[in-house]
Design a protein around this motif. Structure first.
Motif, PDB file in Angstrom:
ATOM      1  N   HIS A   1     -38.989  23.604  12.425  1.00 43.99           N
ATOM      2  CA  HIS A   1     -39.864  22.903  13.370  1.00 43.99           C
ATOM      3  C   HIS A   1     -40.027  23.768  14.637  1.00 43.99           C
ATOM      4  CE1 HIS A   1     -35.668  22.693  15.006  1.00 43.99           C
ATOM      5  NE2 HIS A   1     -35.483  22.100  14.008  1.00 43.99           N
ATOM      6  N   ILE A   2     -41.104  23.339  15.417  1.00 43.36           N
ATOM      7  CA  ILE A   2     -41.555  24.219  16.789  1.00 43.36           C
ATOM      8  C   ILE A   2     -41.934  23.133  17.493  1.00 43.36           C
ATOM      9  CG2 ILE A   2     -43.350  25.692  17.526  1.00 43.36           C
ATOM     10  CD1 ILE A   2     -41.655  27.311  15.700  1.00 43.36           C
ATOM     11  N   VAL A   3     -41.420  23.524  18.728  1.00 44.13           N
ATOM     12  CA  VAL A   3     -42.066  22.409  19.836  1.00 44.13           C
ATOM     13  C   VAL A   3     -42.705  23.164  21.005  1.00 44.13           C
ATOM     14  CG1 VAL A   3     -40.443  20.674  19.485  1.00 44.13           C
ATOM     15  CG2 VAL A   3     -39.680  22.408  20.788  1.00 44.13           C
ATOM     16  N   PRO A   4     -43.764  22.652  21.937  1.00 44.22           N
ATOM     17  CA  PRO A   4     -44.051  23.563  23.039  1.00 44.22           C
ATOM     18  C   PRO A   4     -42.965  23.541  23.986  1.00 44.22           C
ATOM     19  CG  PRO A   4     -45.107  21.243  22.772  1.00 44.22           C
ATOM     20  CD  PRO A   4     -44.186  21.534  21.563  1.00 44.22           C
ATOM     21  N   PRO A   5     -42.803  24.633  24.758  1.00 46.62           N
ATOM     22  CA  PRO A   5     -41.749  25.030  25.571  1.00 46.62           C
ATOM     23  C   PRO A   5     -41.591  24.157  26.884  1.00 46.62           C
ATOM     24  CG  PRO A   5     -43.673  26.513  25.864  1.00 46.62           C
ATOM     25  CD  PRO A   5     -44.022  25.765  24.782  1.00 46.62           C
ATOM     26  N   THR A   6     -42.449  22.970  27.094  1.00 49.37           N
ATOM     27  CA  THR A   6     -42.609  22.094  28.015  1.00 49.37           C
ATOM     28  C   THR A   6     -41.103  21.701  28.397  1.00 49.37           C
ATOM     29  OG1 THR A   6     -44.736  22.061  27.502  1.00 49.37           O
ATOM     30  CG2 THR A   6     -43.918  20.913  29.328  1.00 49.37           C
ATOM     31  N   GLY A   7     -40.349  21.055  27.381  1.00 47.00           N
ATOM     32  CA  GLY A   7     -39.331  20.357  27.590  1.00 47.00           C
ATOM     33  C   GLY A   7     -38.131  21.297  27.233  1.00 47.00           C
ATOM     34  N   ALA A   8     -38.143  22.375  26.944  1.00 48.74           N
ATOM     35  CA  ALA A   8     -36.945  23.596  26.943  1.00 48.74           C
ATOM     36  C   ALA A   8     -36.083  22.887  25.545  1.00 48.74           C
ATOM     37  CB  ALA A   8     -36.328  23.537  28.121  1.00 48.74           C
ATOM     38  N   LYS A   9     -36.697  22.543  24.554  1.00 49.81           N
ATOM     39  CA  LYS A   9     -36.089  21.993  23.274  1.00 49.81           C
ATOM     40  C   LYS A   9     -36.112  22.825  22.160  1.00 49.81           C
ATOM     41  CE  LYS A   9     -35.092  18.497  25.349  1.00 49.81           C
ATOM     42  NZ  LYS A   9     -33.770  18.852  26.181  1.00 49.81           N
ATOM     43  N   GLY A  10     -36.480  24.179  22.359  1.00 47.40           N
ATOM     44  CA  GLY A  10     -36.734  24.940  21.092  1.00 47.40           C
ATOM     45  C   GLY A  10     -35.357  25.517  20.565  1.00 47.40           C
ATOM     46  N   LEU A  11     -34.508  26.187  21.371  1.00 39.43           N
ATOM     47  CA  LEU A  11     -33.336  26.880  21.092  1.00 39.43           C
ATOM     48  C   LEU A  11     -32.411  25.629  21.163  1.00 39.43           C
ATOM     49  CD1 LEU A  11     -31.180  28.909  20.941  1.00 39.43           C
ATOM     50  CD2 LEU A  11     -31.014  29.043  23.298  1.00 39.43           C
ATOM     51  N   ASN A  12     -32.279  24.738  22.096  1.00 40.45           N
ATOM     52  CA  ASN A  12     -31.445  23.511  21.807  1.00 40.45           C
ATOM     53  C   ASN A  12     -31.506  22.760  20.452  1.00 40.45           C
ATOM     54  OD1 ASN A  12     -30.213  23.726  24.528  1.00 40.45           O
ATOM     55  ND2 ASN A  12     -32.323  23.351  25.282  1.00 40.45           N
ATOM     56  N   LEU A  13     -32.613  22.617  19.890  1.00 39.62           N
ATOM     57  CA  LEU A  13     -33.110  21.870  18.688  1.00 39.62           C
ATOM     58  C   LEU A  13     -32.222  22.603  17.604  1.00 39.62           C
ATOM     59  CD1 LEU A  13     -36.365  20.120  18.201  1.00 39.62           C
ATOM     60  CD2 LEU A  13     -34.066  19.076  18.132  1.00 39.62           C
ATOM     61  N   ALA A  14     -32.570  24.088  17.998  1.00 40.81           N
ATOM     62  CA  ALA A  14     -31.855  24.780  16.714  1.00 40.81           C
ATOM     63  C   ALA A  14     -30.344  24.633  16.517  1.00 40.81           C
ATOM     64  CB  ALA A  14     -32.204  26.188  16.857  1.00 40.81           C
ATOM     65  N   ALA A  15     -30.119  24.543  17.993  1.00 45.12           N
ATOM     66  CA  ALA A  15     -28.495  24.435  18.074  1.00 45.12           C
ATOM     67  C   ALA A  15     -27.691  22.980  17.575  1.00 45.12           C
ATOM     68  CB  ALA A  15     -28.192  24.400  19.456  1.00 45.12           C
ATOM     69  N   SER A  16     -28.614  22.209  17.663  1.00 49.88           N
ATOM     70  CA  SER A  16     -28.222  20.714  16.985  1.00 49.88           C
ATOM     71  C   SER A  16     -28.303  20.963  15.355  1.00 49.88           C
ATOM     72  CB  SER A  16     -29.336  19.536  17.631  1.00 49.88           C
ATOM     73  OG  SER A  16     -30.444  19.684  17.033  1.00 49.88           O
ATOM     74  N   ASP A  17     -29.301  21.512  14.901  1.00 45.22           N
ATOM     75  CA  ASP A  17     -29.304  21.702  13.479  1.00 45.22           C
ATOM     76  C   ASP A  17     -28.081  22.434  13.235  1.00 45.22           C
ATOM     77  OD1 ASP A  17     -32.047  20.668  13.604  1.00 45.22           O
ATOM     78  OD2 ASP A  17     -33.115  22.729  13.273  1.00 45.22           O
ATOM     79  N   VAL A  18     -27.642  23.344  13.608  1.00 43.88           N
ATOM     80  CA  VAL A  18     -26.477  24.144  13.596  1.00 43.88           C
ATOM     81  C   VAL A  18     -25.319  23.370  13.553  1.00 43.88           C
ATOM     82  CG1 VAL A  18     -25.004  25.922  14.189  1.00 43.88           C
ATOM     83  CG2 VAL A  18     -27.301  26.490  14.255  1.00 43.88           C
ATOM     84  N   HIS A  19     -25.029  22.557  14.391  1.00 41.61           N
ATOM     85  CA  HIS A  19     -24.023  21.460  14.499  1.00 41.61           C
ATOM     86  C   HIS A  19     -24.080  20.566  13.388  1.00 41.61           C
ATOM     87  CE1 HIS A  19     -21.620  18.256  15.730  1.00 41.61           C
ATOM     88  NE2 HIS A  19     -22.470  17.311  15.609  1.00 41.61           N
ATOM     89  N   TYR A  20     -25.279  20.066  12.701  1.00 41.63           N
ATOM     90  CA  TYR A  20     -25.147  19.016  11.921  1.00 41.63           C
ATOM     91  C   TYR A  20     -24.731  19.912  10.376  1.00 41.63           C
ATOM     92  CZ  TYR A  20     -27.375  15.731  14.608  1.00 41.63           C
ATOM     93  OH  TYR A  20     -27.737  14.862  15.713  1.00 41.63           O
TER      94      TYR A  20
END
Length: 393
Positions: free
Chosen positions: A292-311
């Motif tokens: 997945h890719i998101v626009p950087p507006t919400g600062a979610k790219g790295l954070n989404l990757a981290a939540s994937d890692v968590h799961y």
């Protein structure tokens, strides 16, 4: 061909691959990380730097959070400006005490690289022709070339943390995967400069000339962006032109307070939303930008990757240490549930704060009204804040 074996082969030594590798290593689960680029190149990549509390917690759990806490900048809020007005979003007040950490992705990567080296983890850089193989069978493996030598890595699971253009998602048959994409008709022109930030908190600027963002990497290094045409070229923008345009999009008092200087990095980032599902294919799991890719507006790219890692870490740990596959089997569903909420939030912020070319007058009025209502309503500001600090895992 040289043959190696491990329990989990991780493709990609960006933050998600390194974080997953360190968490598994700490749990006593064997890993080998393969990275197509050199270590110097990995550490030179400039990316986002706003970390959710969940990401901070995972870095602490990995044992790589000490420098982040020493040098990172906790932020309790951010500002949204509308032409000449500026409004503060109080994250701590609206979310019951939560905040975010401003700490560059390059620094996160460096901390994880150093900790993996100190704890004896195996990372192979400059691995060419990396390909996941037979991941729909009980005997998956990964092939690659290291220093010209063919290498096969036998493993139980493969984690594809190799980004949007990596081999992991590309190896999945087209009939087995569905993709969803929205390409936005503009980009972000960004610069890094060793000048003090214009504000101690981020400023998201909505202006008739286009969006702008005032961010920072430290108290002496600033990261600034302006919305630009999708077909713009960096060569067409001098530093002077950039600073002039940025000032035009900020409230007068903010523009006057800005300290400018020569940039040492300048780039144009296209904006898109992209999701591939599912995120598991037999023994292959997609993580982060590979899925997945998101626009950087919400600062979610790295954070989404981290939540994937968590799961994924929870699932792998439960599988190897408790012989329980429940969480591993639920990985794709759990990850995608959070992914789509973050995609929605990033899309919402992007559409609310940017000016779209050839936008119909009615649509422009709706965008303007959406922002005004968000800033006037405590319920809307609360929803904005809880998404910004990160939804719970």
């Amino acid at each position: 061909m040289k043959t190696l074996s491990t329990q989990v082969c991780i493709i990609g030594a960006g933050p998600s691959g390194l974080l997953l590798g360190q968490l598994l290593h700490n749990a006593g689960i064997e890993t080998i990380i393969l990275e197509r680029s050199s270590l110097d190149h990995v550490l030179s990549r400039v990316r986002a730097g706003v970390l959710e509390q969940g990401t901070v917690r995972l870095l602490e759990e990995a044992g790589a959070g000490a420098r982040m806490h020493a040098e990172g900048l906790p932020h309790d809020g951010f500002a949204i400006s509308c032409e000449t007005d500026i409004h503060r979003i109080d994250l701590t007040q609206l979310t019951g005490g939560k905040n975010v950490m401003v700490y560059g992705q390059t620094e996160v990567t460096r901390d994880l690289v150093d900790h993996r080296s100190q704890t004896g983890g195996i990372t192979m850089y400059e691995a060419a022709d990396v390909e996941p193989q037979e991941f729909d069978t009980a005997g998956p493996y990964v092939t690659c070339k290291i220093a010209g030598e063919s290498v096969r890595i036998d493993c139980r699971f493969i984690a594809g943390c190799d980004g949007f253009h990596g081999a992991s998602r590309r190896s999945v048959p087209e009939t087995a995967i569905a993709t969803f994409e929205k390409v936005y008709p503009f980009g972000w022109l960004g610069i890094l400069a060793d000048v003090p930030p214009v504000s101690h908190e981020l400023i998201y600027a909505s202006h008739s000339r286009g969006f702008a963002l005032c961010s920072m990497r430290s108290n002496t290094r600033s990261r600034y962006y302006i919305q630009c045409n999708s077909d713009d070229h960096i060569e067409a923008w001098s530093d002077e032109q950039f600073w002039t345009e940025l000032r035009r999009r900020l409230p007068p008092e903010t523009a006057e307070a800005m300290i400018t200087g020569p940039s040492f990095e300048k780039s144009i980032a296209p904006l898109r939303s992209f999701v591939a599902e599912p995120m598991r294919f037999g023994s292959l799991f997609l993580v982060g930008d590979a899925a997945h890719i998101v626009p950087p507006t919400g600062a979610k790219g790295l954070n989404l990757a981290a939540s994937d890692v968590h799961y994924l870490f929870e699932g792998l740990r439960s599988h190897f240490l408790d012989s329980d596959t429940t969480l591993l089997d639920a990985y794709s569903e759990r990850a995608l549930s959070r992914v789509w909420k973050a995609v929605r939030f990033s899309w919402w912020m992007t559409t609310m704060l940017h000016r779209f070319p050839n936008q119909a007058p009615f649509d422009a009025k709706m965008t303007e009204t959406e922002l005004a209502y968000t800033l006037d309503s405590e319920a809307m500001r609360t929803a904005l804040a809880e998404n910004y600090v990160g939804l719970p895992y």
